[in-house]
Design a protein around this motif. Sequence first.
Motif, PDB file in Angstrom:
ATOM      1  N   VAL A  31       0.863  -1.181   0.000  1.00 54.03           N
ATOM      2  CA  VAL A  31       0.000   0.000   0.000  1.00 54.03           C
ATOM      3  C   VAL A  31       0.901   1.232   0.000  1.00 54.03           C
ATOM      4  CG1 VAL A  31      -1.679   1.335   1.329  1.00 54.03           C
ATOM      5  CG2 VAL A  31      -1.881  -1.166   1.185  1.00 54.03           C
ATOM      6  N   PHE A  34      -2.287   6.278   1.411  1.00 50.55           N
ATOM      7  CA  PHE A  34      -2.942   6.187   2.714  1.00 50.55           C
ATOM      8  C   PHE A  34      -4.100   7.164   2.822  1.00 50.55           C
ATOM      9  CE2 PHE A  34       0.934   3.964   3.298  1.00 50.55           C
ATOM     10  CZ  PHE A  34       0.677   3.025   4.276  1.00 50.55           C
ATOM     11  N   LEU A  38      -8.206   3.858   1.169  1.00 46.09           N
ATOM     12  CA  LEU A  38      -7.692   2.812   2.050  1.00 46.09           C
ATOM     13  C   LEU A  38      -8.576   2.677   3.288  1.00 46.09           C
ATOM     14  CD1 LEU A  38      -5.581   0.690   2.864  1.00 46.09           C
ATOM     15  CD2 LEU A  38      -4.230   2.577   3.850  1.00 46.09           C
ATOM     16  N   VAL A  42     -10.650  -0.706   4.477  1.00 43.34           N
ATOM     17  CA  VAL A  42     -10.580  -1.328   5.803  1.00 43.34           C
ATOM     18  C   VAL A  42     -11.976  -1.458   6.398  1.00 43.34           C
ATOM     19  CG1 VAL A  42      -9.761  -1.005   8.186  1.00 43.34           C
ATOM     20  CG2 VAL A  42      -8.180  -0.724   6.257  1.00 43.34           C
ATOM     21  N   ARG A  67      -1.780  -5.236   0.369  1.00 43.82           N
ATOM     22  CA  ARG A  67      -1.300  -5.818   1.626  1.00 43.82           C
ATOM     23  C   ARG A  67      -2.012  -5.171   2.821  1.00 43.82           C
ATOM     24  NH1 ARG A  67       2.581  -9.250   1.248  1.00 43.82           N
ATOM     25  NH2 ARG A  67       3.285  -8.914   3.386  1.00 43.82           N
ATOM     26  N   VAL A  68      -3.232  -5.650   3.070  1.00 47.53           N
ATOM     27  CA  VAL A  68      -4.066  -5.167   4.175  1.00 47.53           C
ATOM     28  C   VAL A  68      -4.875  -6.342   4.702  1.00 47.53           C
ATOM     29  CG1 VAL A  68      -5.906  -3.572   4.874  1.00 47.53           C
ATOM     30  CG2 VAL A  68      -4.389  -2.952   2.993  1.00 47.53           C
ATOM     31  N   HIS A  84      -6.491  -3.847  12.518  1.00 47.35           N
ATOM     32  CA  HIS A  84      -6.116  -4.002  11.114  1.00 47.35           C
ATOM     33  C   HIS A  84      -4.617  -3.747  10.999  1.00 47.35           C
ATOM     34  CE1 HIS A  84      -6.533   0.370  11.456  1.00 47.35           C
ATOM     35  NE2 HIS A  84      -5.631   0.432  10.485  1.00 47.35           N
ATOM     36  N   VAL A  86      -1.756  -2.702   7.835  1.00 45.92           N
ATOM     37  CA  VAL A  86      -1.433  -2.355   6.450  1.00 45.92           C
ATOM     38  C   VAL A  86       0.051  -2.674   6.250  1.00 45.92           C
ATOM     39  CG1 VAL A  86      -1.331  -0.467   4.763  1.00 45.92           C
ATOM     40  CG2 VAL A  86      -3.179  -0.529   6.470  1.00 45.92           C
ATOM     41  N   ASN A  87       0.378  -3.263   5.128  1.00 46.82           N
ATOM     42  CA  ASN A  87       1.745  -3.675   4.792  1.00 46.82           C
ATOM     43  C   ASN A  87       2.365  -4.529   5.903  1.00 46.82           C
ATOM     44  OD1 ASN A  87       1.586  -2.313   2.344  1.00 46.82           O
ATOM     45  ND2 ASN A  87       2.435  -0.434   3.189  1.00 46.82           N
ATOM     46  N   THR A 126      -0.916   1.358  10.458  1.00 49.10           N
ATOM     47  CA  THR A 126      -2.370   1.523  10.435  1.00 49.10           C
ATOM     48  C   THR A 126      -2.770   2.275   9.164  1.00 49.10           C
ATOM     49  OG1 THR A 126      -2.334   3.660  11.554  1.00 49.10           O
ATOM     50  CG2 THR A 126      -2.381   1.682  12.965  1.00 49.10           C
ATOM     51  N   VAL A 127      -4.059   2.520   8.996  1.00 50.09           N
ATOM     52  CA  VAL A 127      -4.543   3.265   7.823  1.00 50.09           C
ATOM     53  C   VAL A 127      -3.995   4.686   7.785  1.00 50.09           C
ATOM     54  CG1 VAL A 127      -6.657   1.962   7.441  1.00 50.09           C
ATOM     55  CG2 VAL A 127      -6.711   3.924   8.947  1.00 50.09           C
TER      56      VAL A 127
END
Length: 181
Positions: A31, A34, A38, A42, A67-68, A84, A86-87, A126-127
């Motif tokens: 990702v 952001f 995104l 999520v 990649r989430v 969650h 991310v990456n 995170t996001v």
Amino acid sequence: MRNSFIPGTRGRVRPLTLHGDPRLHAPCAEVTDFGPELASLVEDLFATMYAAQGVGLAANQVGRSLRVFVYDCPDDEDVRHLGHVVNPRLVEADGVVLRGPEGCLSLPGLEAGTERYDHAVVEGVTVTGEPVTVHGTGFFARCLQHECDHLEGRVYVDRLEGWRRRKVLRQVAKASWGERG
């Protein structure tokens, strides 16, 4: 990990990507954006996971090769883990290897005894791009390893061998959603 929103309350339920779809067998992209898209993804992952009564869901399971992943999963002491990543990177998978029942929302209704470590650590962001480290034991460690596998283009069936693998693949072929050959 604290979120500024309540997971799953604003997202929309997306169709699940089922076993046999090539997106489940290809590594996902990092990702880099952001932004609001995104955050929306999520939220949709949470809504879809809850609608399907799962404990984790990766983006490629709803057709997005990013990649989430999200999770709302108990550990073996029944402590709830919600968040969650991310990456994500699986930086530790160790301890005792246990064979336990494992299922997947991309293989609805099926499960098989799958070997996983009973401890896992995942690092990512995170996001909003804030660093996050997630530690898991027991069932939650299994969940973290399972979701990281998805982002590498693997499903739990790929970890099976011998009769366990053959049995699940026969069940997939017989399923109404399964591969037809």
